[in-house]
Design an enzyme around this catalytic site. Sequence first.
Site, PDB file in Angstrom:
ATOM      1  N   TYR A   1       8.277   6.271   5.296  1.00  0.00           N
ATOM      2  CA  TYR A   1       8.798   5.674   4.063  1.00  0.00           C
ATOM      3  C   TYR A   1       7.723   5.313   3.042  1.00  0.00           C
ATOM      4  O   TYR A   1       8.005   5.184   1.844  1.00  0.00           O
ATOM      5  CB  TYR A   1       9.638   4.437   4.387  1.00  0.00           C
ATOM      6  CG  TYR A   1       8.836   3.213   4.755  1.00  0.00           C
ATOM      7  CD1 TYR A   1       8.411   2.313   3.776  1.00  0.00           C
ATOM      8  CD2 TYR A   1       8.494   2.937   6.082  1.00  0.00           C
ATOM      9  CE1 TYR A   1       7.665   1.190   4.096  1.00  0.00           C
ATOM     10  CE2 TYR A   1       7.746   1.834   6.417  1.00  0.00           C
ATOM     11  CZ  TYR A   1       7.340   0.957   5.420  1.00  0.00           C
ATOM     12  OH  TYR A   1       6.593  -0.151   5.735  1.00  0.00           O
TER      13      TYR A   1
ATOM     14  N   HIS B   1      -8.666  22.512  -0.612  1.00  0.00           N
ATOM     15  CA  HIS B   1      -9.673  21.735  -1.350  1.00  0.00           C
ATOM     16  C   HIS B   1      -9.702  20.260  -0.947  1.00  0.00           C
ATOM     17  O   HIS B   1     -10.653  19.815  -0.330  1.00  0.00           O
ATOM     18  CB  HIS B   1      -9.386  21.887  -2.857  1.00  0.00           C
ATOM     19  CG  HIS B   1     -10.424  21.290  -3.747  1.00  0.00           C
ATOM     20  ND1 HIS B   1     -10.695  21.775  -5.002  1.00  0.00           N
ATOM     21  CD2 HIS B   1     -11.253  20.222  -3.589  1.00  0.00           C
ATOM     22  CE1 HIS B   1     -11.660  21.065  -5.566  1.00  0.00           C
ATOM     23  NE2 HIS B   1     -11.999  20.109  -4.723  1.00  0.00           N
TER      24      HIS B   1
ATOM     25  N   TYR C   1       4.499  -3.592  -5.105  1.00  0.00           N
ATOM     26  CA  TYR C   1       3.850  -3.741  -3.795  1.00  0.00           C
ATOM     27  C   TYR C   1       2.461  -3.136  -3.808  1.00  0.00           C
ATOM     28  O   TYR C   1       2.242  -2.059  -4.372  1.00  0.00           O
ATOM     29  CB  TYR C   1       4.698  -3.042  -2.715  1.00  0.00           C
ATOM     30  CG  TYR C   1       4.087  -3.076  -1.337  1.00  0.00           C
ATOM     31  CD1 TYR C   1       4.216  -4.195  -0.529  1.00  0.00           C
ATOM     32  CD2 TYR C   1       3.364  -1.982  -0.865  1.00  0.00           C
ATOM     33  CE1 TYR C   1       3.638  -4.228   0.742  1.00  0.00           C
ATOM     34  CE2 TYR C   1       2.793  -2.009   0.395  1.00  0.00           C
ATOM     35  CZ  TYR C   1       2.926  -3.131   1.199  1.00  0.00           C
ATOM     36  OH  TYR C   1       2.360  -3.160   2.438  1.00  0.00           O
TER      37      TYR C   1
ATOM     38  N   GLU D   1     -15.759  18.398 -11.656  1.00  0.00           N
ATOM     39  CA  GLU D   1     -14.302  18.319 -11.747  1.00  0.00           C
ATOM     40  C   GLU D   1     -13.840  17.507 -12.960  1.00  0.00           C
ATOM     41  O   GLU D   1     -12.685  17.061 -13.019  1.00  0.00           O
ATOM     42  CB  GLU D   1     -13.724  17.705 -10.469  1.00  0.00           C
ATOM     43  CG  GLU D   1     -14.040  18.456  -9.200  1.00  0.00           C
ATOM     44  CD  GLU D   1     -13.352  19.818  -9.092  1.00  0.00           C
ATOM     45  OE1 GLU D   1     -12.848  20.327 -10.121  1.00  0.00           O
ATOM     46  OE2 GLU D   1     -13.327  20.367  -7.985  1.00  0.00           O
TER      47      GLU D   1
ATOM     48  N   HIS E   1     -12.239  14.501  -0.418  1.00  0.00           N
ATOM     49  CA  HIS E   1     -12.031  15.527   0.598  1.00  0.00           C
ATOM     50  C   HIS E   1     -11.714  14.824   1.916  1.00  0.00           C
ATOM     51  O   HIS E   1     -12.390  15.028   2.927  1.00  0.00           O
ATOM     52  CB  HIS E   1     -13.268  16.412   0.731  1.00  0.00           C
ATOM     53  CG  HIS E   1     -13.611  17.160  -0.512  1.00  0.00           C
ATOM     54  ND1 HIS E   1     -14.783  17.871  -0.664  1.00  0.00           N
ATOM     55  CD2 HIS E   1     -12.940  17.314  -1.679  1.00  0.00           C
ATOM     56  CE1 HIS E   1     -14.816  18.428  -1.865  1.00  0.00           C
ATOM     57  NE2 HIS E   1     -13.704  18.098  -2.492  1.00  0.00           N
TER      58      HIS E   1
ATOM     59  N   HIS F   1     -10.502  11.459  -6.502  1.00  0.00           N
ATOM     60  CA  HIS F   1     -10.454  12.760  -5.820  1.00  0.00           C
ATOM     61  C   HIS F   1     -11.366  12.693  -4.602  1.00  0.00           C
ATOM     62  O   HIS F   1     -12.512  12.260  -4.705  1.00  0.00           O
ATOM     63  CB  HIS F   1     -10.930  13.870  -6.761  1.00  0.00           C
ATOM     64  CG  HIS F   1     -11.185  15.177  -6.069  1.00  0.00           C
ATOM     65  ND1 HIS F   1     -10.248  15.791  -5.265  1.00  0.00           N
ATOM     66  CD2 HIS F   1     -12.285  15.986  -6.047  1.00  0.00           C
ATOM     67  CE1 HIS F   1     -10.747  16.923  -4.798  1.00  0.00           C
ATOM     68  NE2 HIS F   1     -11.988  17.072  -5.244  1.00  0.00           N
TER      69      HIS F   1
END
Length: 235
Positions: free
Chosen positions: A133, A175, A228, A93, A114, A112
Amino acid sequence: MAKSKQAVLKQAVSKKAERKAREAIVAACRAMNAKDFNQGAAGNISARLGEAMLITPSGVDYDELTPDMIVAMDLAAEAPVRDAKTGFKASSEWRFHRDIFRARPDVAAVVHAHAPYATVMAMLRRPIPASHYMIAAFGGASIECTDYAPFGTPELSELAVAGLGPRQGVLLGSHGMIAVGPDLKRALWLAGELETLARLHFLASLAGGPVILPDEEVLSLVERFAGYGPGAQKR
């Protein structure tokens, strides 16, 4: 010609920074698996390093991963790189990592994974709306879900960059998910928050459907989230 003392010192600092980044990527990979939002060698992590990026190698289980296995790759590269010393090849990737760094100067780390619930939402091709939120931490009132494209392809990279837009997270159709940040600590934190949002939204949907917060309410919180969480810009 001998290098100046300043040049030698700069090179030493650069090597130290690279080593620290490699170690941080390994630690982040293991943390993903320990937190149960990734498995084995699935997913990948990268960090910007000047005009290059450091990225996890292809097909290496994170329990076996070491800093020396992390692959350095120029952001100008147009083909996958194999480390000449170790023989390890950049993640399959690599392309969307590279293209996100090219498109987003504010991003210094890409995660990335899964993750189970995020991947379920991606399989359903459902974006995550503002049902909680905390979505404001991603810079908008929704986390988009892209169409499907095969892994490692230019098509997937184009979808990932477009789906991400200016935000900090996106679902990849059928994916998984991507989270980005100004440093690896924040990108990893956001990856965990994305998985939590996906889980909460999915469960609330089973119970009849959550109330969706108005866009203006969520957008009013975006600036507050800049200060934050891990890696936040303290104001």
